[in-house]
Write an enzyme that holds these catalytic residues in place. Sequence first.
Site, PDB file in Angstrom:
ATOM      1  N   MET A   1       1.855 -13.011  -8.102  1.00 38.00           N
ATOM      2  CA  MET A   1       2.816 -14.034  -8.532  1.00 38.00           C
ATOM      3  C   MET A   1       3.511 -14.668  -7.334  1.00 38.00           C
ATOM      4  O   MET A   1       4.590 -15.263  -7.453  1.00 38.00           O
ATOM      5  CB  MET A   1       3.837 -13.419  -9.511  1.00 38.00           C
ATOM      6  CG  MET A   1       3.213 -13.097 -10.864  1.00 38.00           C
ATOM      7  SD  MET A   1       4.341 -12.347 -12.062  1.00 38.00           S
ATOM      8  CE  MET A   1       5.306 -13.762 -12.552  1.00 38.00           C
ATOM      9  N   LYS A   2       2.874 -14.536  -6.186  1.00 38.75           N
ATOM     10  CA  LYS A   2       3.422 -15.148  -4.965  1.00 38.75           C
ATOM     11  C   LYS A   2       2.818 -16.530  -4.771  1.00 38.75           C
ATOM     12  O   LYS A   2       1.733 -16.852  -5.287  1.00 38.75           O
ATOM     13  CB  LYS A   2       3.130 -14.250  -3.758  1.00 38.75           C
ATOM     14  CG  LYS A   2       3.874 -12.921  -3.821  1.00 38.75           C
ATOM     15  CD  LYS A   2       3.405 -11.943  -2.770  1.00 38.75           C
ATOM     16  CE  LYS A   2       4.109 -10.615  -2.895  1.00 38.75           C
ATOM     17  NZ  LYS A   2       3.511  -9.577  -2.023  1.00 38.75           N
TER      18      LYS A   2
ATOM     19  N   HIS B   1       7.968 -11.591  -8.779  1.00 39.91           N
ATOM     20  CA  HIS B   1       8.040 -11.375  -7.324  1.00 39.91           C
ATOM     21  C   HIS B   1       6.929 -12.168  -6.679  1.00 39.91           C
ATOM     22  O   HIS B   1       5.748 -11.884  -6.951  1.00 39.91           O
ATOM     23  CB  HIS B   1       7.891  -9.868  -7.043  1.00 39.91           C
ATOM     24  CG  HIS B   1       7.825  -9.503  -5.617  1.00 39.91           C
ATOM     25  ND1 HIS B   1       8.939  -9.413  -4.815  1.00 39.91           N
ATOM     26  CD2 HIS B   1       6.773  -9.228  -4.829  1.00 39.91           C
ATOM     27  CE1 HIS B   1       8.572  -9.073  -3.596  1.00 39.91           C
ATOM     28  NE2 HIS B   1       7.270  -8.943  -3.572  1.00 39.91           N
TER      29      HIS B   1
ATOM     30  N   ASN C   1      12.684 -13.783  -0.789  1.00 39.09           N
ATOM     31  CA  ASN C   1      12.396 -12.436  -0.286  1.00 39.09           C
ATOM     32  C   ASN C   1      12.443 -12.451   1.241  1.00 39.09           C
ATOM     33  O   ASN C   1      11.858 -13.331   1.886  1.00 39.09           O
ATOM     34  CB  ASN C   1      11.001 -12.030  -0.767  1.00 39.09           C
ATOM     35  CG  ASN C   1      10.613 -10.620  -0.355  1.00 39.09           C
ATOM     36  OD1 ASN C   1      11.338  -9.671  -0.659  1.00 39.09           O
ATOM     37  ND2 ASN C   1       9.528 -10.476   0.370  1.00 39.09           N
ATOM     38  N   GLU C   2      13.206 -11.502   1.811  1.00 43.80           N
ATOM     39  CA  GLU C   2      13.184 -11.244   3.263  1.00 43.80           C
ATOM     40  C   GLU C   2      13.516 -12.476   4.121  1.00 43.80           C
ATOM     41  O   GLU C   2      12.800 -12.820   5.055  1.00 43.80           O
ATOM     42  CB  GLU C   2      11.804 -10.670   3.660  1.00 43.80           C
ATOM     43  CG  GLU C   2      11.457  -9.402   2.927  1.00 43.80           C
ATOM     44  CD  GLU C   2      10.049  -8.874   3.231  1.00 43.80           C
ATOM     45  OE1 GLU C   2       9.447  -9.298   4.236  1.00 43.80           O
ATOM     46  OE2 GLU C   2       9.535  -8.056   2.447  1.00 43.80           O
TER      47      GLU C   2
ATOM     48  N   GLU D   1      10.897  -1.504  -4.353  1.00 38.61           N
ATOM     49  CA  GLU D   1       9.533  -1.268  -3.836  1.00 38.61           C
ATOM     50  C   GLU D   1       9.410   0.155  -3.263  1.00 38.61           C
ATOM     51  O   GLU D   1       8.897   0.376  -2.195  1.00 38.61           O
ATOM     52  CB  GLU D   1       9.190  -2.304  -2.766  1.00 38.61           C
ATOM     53  CG  GLU D   1       9.344  -3.743  -3.223  1.00 38.61           C
ATOM     54  CD  GLU D   1       8.984  -4.759  -2.154  1.00 38.61           C
ATOM     55  OE1 GLU D   1       8.381  -4.384  -1.137  1.00 38.61           O
ATOM     56  OE2 GLU D   1       9.315  -5.960  -2.343  1.00 38.61           O
TER      57      GLU D   1
ATOM     58  N   TRP E   1       6.212   1.232  -5.596  1.00 42.68           N
ATOM     59  CA  TRP E   1       5.333   0.204  -5.038  1.00 42.68           C
ATOM     60  C   TRP E   1       3.883   0.651  -4.929  1.00 42.68           C
ATOM     61  O   TRP E   1       3.314   0.810  -3.863  1.00 42.68           O
ATOM     62  CB  TRP E   1       5.868  -0.276  -3.682  1.00 42.68           C
ATOM     63  CG  TRP E   1       5.417  -1.671  -3.356  1.00 42.68           C
ATOM     64  CD1 TRP E   1       4.598  -2.061  -2.340  1.00 42.68           C
ATOM     65  CD2 TRP E   1       5.744  -2.866  -4.083  1.00 42.68           C
ATOM     66  NE1 TRP E   1       4.405  -3.423  -2.372  1.00 42.68           N
ATOM     67  CE2 TRP E   1       5.082  -3.943  -3.435  1.00 42.68           C
ATOM     68  CE3 TRP E   1       6.528  -3.148  -5.212  1.00 42.68           C
ATOM     69  CZ2 TRP E   1       5.175  -5.270  -3.872  1.00 42.68           C
ATOM     70  CZ3 TRP E   1       6.639  -4.454  -5.653  1.00 42.68           C
ATOM     71  CH2 TRP E   1       5.964  -5.499  -4.986  1.00 42.68           C
TER      72      TRP E   1
HETATM   73  O1  G3I Z   1      -7.585  -8.361  -3.975  1.00 34.77           O
HETATM   74  C1  G3I Z   1      -7.977  -9.335  -3.009  1.00 34.77           C
HETATM   75  C2  G3I Z   1      -9.457  -9.209  -2.713  1.00 34.77           C
HETATM   76  O2  G3I Z   1     -10.195  -9.548  -3.878  1.00 34.77           O
HETATM   77  C3  G3I Z   1      -9.822 -10.153  -1.579  1.00 34.77           C
HETATM   78  O3  G3I Z   1     -11.173  -9.974  -1.229  1.00 34.77           O
HETATM   79  C4  G3I Z   1      -8.938  -9.823  -0.360  1.00 34.77           C
HETATM   80  C5  G3I Z   1      -9.208 -10.716   0.818  1.00 34.77           C
HETATM   81  O4  G3I Z   1      -8.711 -11.985   0.541  1.00 34.77           O
HETATM   82  O5  G3I Z   1      -7.564 -10.019  -0.724  1.00 34.77           O
HETATM   83  C6  G3I Z   1      -7.172  -9.107  -1.750  1.00 34.77           C
HETATM   84  O6  G3I Z   1      -5.825  -9.360  -2.064  1.00 34.77           O
HETATM   85  C7  G3I Z   1      -4.907  -8.852  -1.107  1.00 34.77           C
HETATM   86  C8  G3I Z   1      -3.962  -7.914  -1.846  1.00 34.77           C
HETATM   87  O7  G3I Z   1      -2.887  -7.467  -1.001  1.00 34.77           O
HETATM   88  C9  G3I Z   1      -4.674  -6.696  -2.398  1.00 34.77           C
HETATM   89  O8  G3I Z   1      -5.167  -5.930  -1.320  1.00 34.77           O
HETATM   90  C10 G3I Z   1      -4.123 -10.025  -0.561  1.00 34.77           C
HETATM   91  O9  G3I Z   1      -4.996 -10.821   0.215  1.00 34.77           O
HETATM   92  C11 G3I Z   1      -2.977  -9.499   0.299  1.00 34.77           C
HETATM   93  O10 G3I Z   1      -2.164 -10.598   0.721  1.00 34.77           O
HETATM   94  C12 G3I Z   1      -2.100  -8.572  -0.529  1.00 34.77           C
HETATM   95  O11 G3I Z   1      -1.086  -8.014   0.312  1.00 34.77           O
HETATM   96  C13 G3I Z   1       0.143  -7.717  -0.365  1.00 34.77           C
HETATM   97  C14 G3I Z   1       1.270  -8.193   0.546  1.00 34.77           C
HETATM   98  O12 G3I Z   1       2.553  -7.858  -0.024  1.00 34.77           O
HETATM   99  C15 G3I Z   1       1.219  -9.702   0.729  1.00 34.77           C
HETATM  100  O13 G3I Z   1       1.368 -10.339  -0.508  1.00 34.77           O
HETATM  101  C16 G3I Z   1       0.243  -6.220  -0.598  1.00 34.77           C
HETATM  102  O14 G3I Z   1      -0.697  -5.820  -1.581  1.00 34.77           O
HETATM  103  C17 G3I Z   1       1.655  -5.865  -1.086  1.00 34.77           C
HETATM  104  O15 G3I Z   1       1.829  -4.453  -1.170  1.00 34.77           O
HETATM  105  C18 G3I Z   1       2.711  -6.426  -0.141  1.00 34.77           C
HETATM  106  O16 G3I Z   1       3.968  -6.160  -0.715  1.00 34.77           O
HETATM  107  C19 G3I Z   1       5.099  -6.590   0.066  1.00 34.77           C
HETATM  108  C20 G3I Z   1       6.142  -7.120  -0.892  1.00 34.77           C
HETATM  109  O17 G3I Z   1       5.614  -8.211  -1.625  1.00 34.77           O
HETATM  110  C21 G3I Z   1       7.394  -7.529  -0.138  1.00 34.77           C
HETATM  111  N1  G3I Z   1       7.910  -6.399   0.628  1.00 34.77           N
HETATM  112  C22 G3I Z   1       6.933  -5.845   1.574  1.00 34.77           C
HETATM  113  C23 G3I Z   1       5.678  -5.398   0.836  1.00 34.77           C
HETATM  114  C24 G3I Z   1       4.700  -4.795   1.790  1.00 34.77           C
HETATM  115  O18 G3I Z   1       4.238  -5.791   2.674  1.00 34.77           O
END
Ligand code: G3I
Length: 439
Positions: A163-164, A197, A245-246, A352, A399
Amino acid sequence: MKNKIKFNNIFIFLILISVAFSCQSDDDMPTETPISVSFEVIISEGNTLRVLANNTSTGIGGLNSYWQFTENGEVVADQAGPEMYLYSASGDYLITLTVEAPNGDIQSSQTITITGEDYVPPALKDATSSFSVGMAVRSNRLTGQHNEVLVRDFNNITAEYEMKMDQIFKAENNMDFTASDKIVDYGIANSMDIHGHTLIWHNATPTWVENFSGTNAEFETMIETYITTVVKRYAGKVRSWDVVNEAVEDGSNSLRNSVFKLKMGDDYIEKCYQFARNADPNALLFYNDYNITFDAGKQASVFALVDDLKSKNLIDGIGAQMHISIDFPTKAQIESVVNGTISRGLLIHFSELDVRVNPNNDITSLTEEREIAQQNKVKEVVEIYDAIPNANKFAITIWGMRDSESWLPDFWGNPEWALLYDDDFKPKKAHNGFLEALD
Ligand code: G3I
């Protein structure tokens, strides 16, 4: 309520040892209570893996005593107290009580049999009615065992990333809600609160937005359109939003120089909260950030930012992310952000939560000792949260579900086991720590 355990093949040795001291003549020697070392074993009804030992010894006043709990042949807990141990699986386990008597140690031992295999711990969400228990979710993890755990333990969900802005705002005239709709529809179908979020985050801004070539006014209009469209789409479904956020730099009192600040001005935050408030006046609006328990400069800046928004009725709560470790931050540091939020009459969301057991990268597998430390830290965090006034409670969100699904190993580059479930979706001791805090 606790049931006495039924013993099978268990020999309870009640050792009655009378120890005669020869320091006085028999006739004027005070009669000493003979030392007798014994204990009974109880298993709590609420958790068939948790063993409670009740010391029933006599004549041991002033003497040291300690407990040894074994699991699979090795001593897993060697402790003066508490007289309790949480086993991780069913089995036959030896428990020994040792009393350090003047003429040498006296012991009583029992072997207990526990059958905890089919044990399913109480649901986290049922352990409290004063706040909701949340989980970060992904649209491709809403079925099978993910679903089983979600519907059993949780009544609040946050999209971990779908949802980003970088996942929705594909181009200026193209918003893709496929994944976010799936998550919202799941939450509605399972009567869960949904926490949005996050609308504005410098780390989830599409490249084309970063490189926007129009005027600043056009940029602001575009961001207003984005926020308005997303929040209106989910009005009545998404109960709360991390609007920004942040936004605050680490260790400082300044705002990050994000594209939003640069193109919309220092008051971009107020503008974004106003856009969200206008789009859904019933939604709860939060500001979310990390390290605001111990980073005093950052915490002060966040509170100043929030005070400004509150003066304009544009905010309802603060999200403290709580990406913590077993030994940091301290209870007092965590309480500092809680107290600052409460004193402002706002909701606080532990948004988180994960608890690193390997912050110094000194283990290559999850040890019993680290798992117990994690259980204790989770218990401490939940106790802090549960102690706040109900009027300021909102949710504790974990988280990630399984340790292997956490963002942490990739981020820190070392093994981590920071969550509540193992790779078999089995609740870890940390899950029990959450429950213990609410016992
Ligand atoms: O699932 C796709 C996959 O299909 C694709 O091949 C791959 C490459 O593009 O991307 C995958 O999605 C990624 C996803 O994590 C799942 O691994 C996204 O690109 C990646 O951006 C995403 O990262 C998330 C990150 O925020 C950025 O949005 C993390 O899961 C998530 O835990 C992290 O959470 C943040 C909070 O929103 C804010 N506080 C910090 C926290 C940790 O960074």
